[in-house]
Design a protein around this motif. Structure first.
Motif, PDB file in Angstrom:
ATOM      1  N   ASP A  48      -5.796 -12.381  -6.631  1.00 30.42           N
ATOM      2  CA  ASP A  48      -6.258 -11.059  -5.870  1.00 30.42           C
ATOM      3  C   ASP A  48      -6.975 -11.253  -4.839  1.00 30.42           C
ATOM      4  O   ASP A  48      -7.248 -12.226  -5.072  1.00 30.42           O
ATOM      5  N   ASP A  50      -9.899 -10.758  -2.974  1.00 36.17           N
ATOM      6  CA  ASP A  50     -10.812 -10.084  -3.010  1.00 36.17           C
ATOM      7  C   ASP A  50     -11.498 -10.474  -2.121  1.00 36.17           C
ATOM      8  O   ASP A  50     -12.132  -8.720  -1.302  1.00 36.17           O
ATOM      9  N   HIS A 105      -4.094  -4.158  -4.297  1.00 35.36           N
ATOM     10  CA  HIS A 105      -5.214  -4.271  -4.748  1.00 35.36           C
ATOM     11  C   HIS A 105      -6.075  -2.205  -4.814  1.00 35.36           C
ATOM     12  O   HIS A 105      -7.244  -2.586  -4.254  1.00 35.36           O
ATOM     13  N   HIS A 144      -8.947  -3.224  -8.978  1.00 33.31           N
ATOM     14  CA  HIS A 144      -9.711  -4.200  -8.470  1.00 33.31           C
ATOM     15  C   HIS A 144     -11.212  -3.869  -9.015  1.00 33.31           C
ATOM     16  O   HIS A 144     -12.082  -2.482  -9.245  1.00 33.31           O
ATOM     17  N   GLY A 145     -11.655  -4.777  -9.432  1.00 32.15           N
ATOM     18  CA  GLY A 145     -12.976  -4.516 -10.261  1.00 32.15           C
ATOM     19  C   GLY A 145     -14.534  -5.096  -9.186  1.00 32.15           C
ATOM     20  O   GLY A 145     -14.609  -6.242  -8.730  1.00 32.15           O
TER      21      GLY A 145
HETATM   22 ZN   LIG Z   1     -10.184  -7.831  -7.367  1.00 32.79          ZN
END
Ligand SMILES: [Zn+2]
Length: 240
Positions: A48, A50, A105, A144-145
């Motif tokens: 991921d 991010d 994402h 995505h968190g």
């Molecule tokens: Zn993420």
């Protein structure tokens, strides 16, 4: 001194490869799932992106050196990076050209709340944008968190990946995917320590690394790493 260096993660992957594991992308997993055997040793390799595409380049170099493929999930709305910047676009293009999978994402719930727009419309537009940017057809999404307190995964409660022309969402429970429920999952998402789930169940306080878990011979593993976790010497080496 510090653990999560690029050398460390390279060594982790190298060890797992030497144990006889085959690394596949999420898309390959969907396509090969029905023919996988209990005697196989497979790692579905997920990354991921991010916070940093620049650091992604470092992971690409490691994977290419070890001849390992991965699925990289890219954000479109990250305040931390612009996927269309000169260098980032170049890195992502290289990623695709070297045979890795690019997925999206997604932050659709965040978008829909912040912009007051329909989440489904946001997602359709995002998929279209990624496909046009790189002249590809993405096959999968991972949610995505982020920091909004909202859960982007909630979007999928009443929707299916196939509604969007996709093969999977990374935490999909549908039988065609259902990876999280069926695999041994290990992730670096806590930055300074590993976290593991066995077939969807958290292994409380089990901080063993990816390679340490692989020694147990799990037939299907799912590793999730983030480029942002790694560094050459120390975490703050790239401070602005
Ligand atoms: Zn993420």
């Amino acid at each position: 001194m510090f653990k999560f260096t690029y050398n460390y993660i390279e060594e982790q992957y190298k060890q797992v490869k030497e144990m006889g594991y085959k690394f596949i992308t999420c898309e390959e997993y969907v396509k090969k799932k029905s023919i996988l055997k209990a005697s196989d040793k497979v790692v579905v390799n997920r990354v991921d992106v991010d916070l940093s595409v620049k650091k992604t380049k470092k992971l690409l170099a490691i994977f290419d050196k070890l001849d390992i493929k991965a699925t990289f999930f890219l954000r479109l709305h990250a305040p931390e990076y612009n996927p269309f910047s000169f260098e980032n676009y170049k890195i992502i293009k290289y990623l695709i050209e070297s045979g890795h999978e690019l997925g999206y994402h997604s932050e659709v719930i965040d978008q829909s709340v912040i912009w007051n727009e329909d989440a489904k419309d946001c997602l359709l537009r995002d998929i279209d944008v990624v496909n046009r940017m790189f002249n590809i057809q993405i096959r999968g999404i991972a949610s995505h968190g982020g920091m909004t307190g909202l859960n982007n995964l909630d979007f999928w409660k009443d929707k299916k990946a196939s509604d969007f022309g996709l093969l999977y969402e990374a935490y999909d429970h549908q039988p065609e995917f259902n990876l999280f429920q069926e695999a041994f999952y290990v992730s670096d998402s806590e930055w300074t320590r590993w976290k593991a789930y066995n077939k969807g169940k958290l292994l409380q306080d089990d901080r063993r690394s990816f390679a340490e878990h692989a020694k147990d011979g799990h037939s299907l593993m799912n590793v999730l790493i983030h480029p942002d976790t790694y560094y050459t010497d120390h975490f703050y080496e790239n401070e602005k």
